[in-house]
Design a protein around this motif. Sequence first.
Motif: not given
Length: 291
Positions: A4-19
């Motif tokens: 979270g950042i204040g009242d905002a919410v962030v999700d990290v959505i991976a497309d490629i992991d470990r590039f």
Amino acid sequence: MRFGIGDAVVDVIADIDRFALPAGFLPDCDLEALLPHRDLLEPDHVDFAGGTFLLGVQALLLRVAGLVVLVDTCVGENKSRPNHPAWHERSATGFLERLAAAGVAPEAVDVVFCTHLHADHVGWNTRLLNGRWVPTFPRARYLIGKRELAQWMGRAQQDPGVNHGSHADSLLPVLEAGLVETVEDGYELAPGVTLVPLPGHTKGQMGLRLERNGARAIFCGDAIHTPVQVLRPEWSSRVCADPLAAAATRRELLECAAEDGTLLVPAHFRNCGCARVRREGGGFLLVFGPG
Ligand SMILES: [Zn+2]
């Protein structure tokens, strides 16, 4: 990963992991000079034995002020990228399923913001349907910096295959569908959500600055590719259009973040997707995660 950042919410959505990218990606890099930071950088961000940097290619899903915003759209599927084997003709990646697991269907995305127009930031702008590229997020406004768009439209006149072909298969279809809105520095997407210039990596790269309930963050695209560049801000990448301008932008970002506690949310930090920085001697140290 969600934070979270204040009242905002962030999700990290991976497309490629470990590039993995060879150390030569940062032409001035001296891996030995990083050995004092080995515990910080291994195993997630640098493979010292293999001589590579480890990156994620990920979209940042931001829910703020009633809006669903997707920052950068990665590599995508079914795209012909013969010069980039890890990006070439991908299928069954699970990207949209991961977006769904975060609670968001493609139709629910209100805004797509591409920090810049390289192929690993626009790929999921479109998907292949019955042999045609169609917008993946049919209800979204796709926000693209005016300078960034002008530059690549000009380049594409000489070379239609520019940006590994992503100009043709991931940008033109959303333009033709009338979904692109060009934006200028200072564009306010919502209260406390502003687009700002981050020139150097590309001429027209922009970031998304967030200030909500006293908490600050900046989604800074490829102004910082790897945590290594927090430790050595002067090391720009070999794909930066203007390495000196990129380094100046990076240093300014780091100075601001150290000064006022702004959370850095670059496009390619693995796992946590974000970091805070503090001054250390003449340079900077980083602490992973929202803190
Ligand atoms: Zn990138």
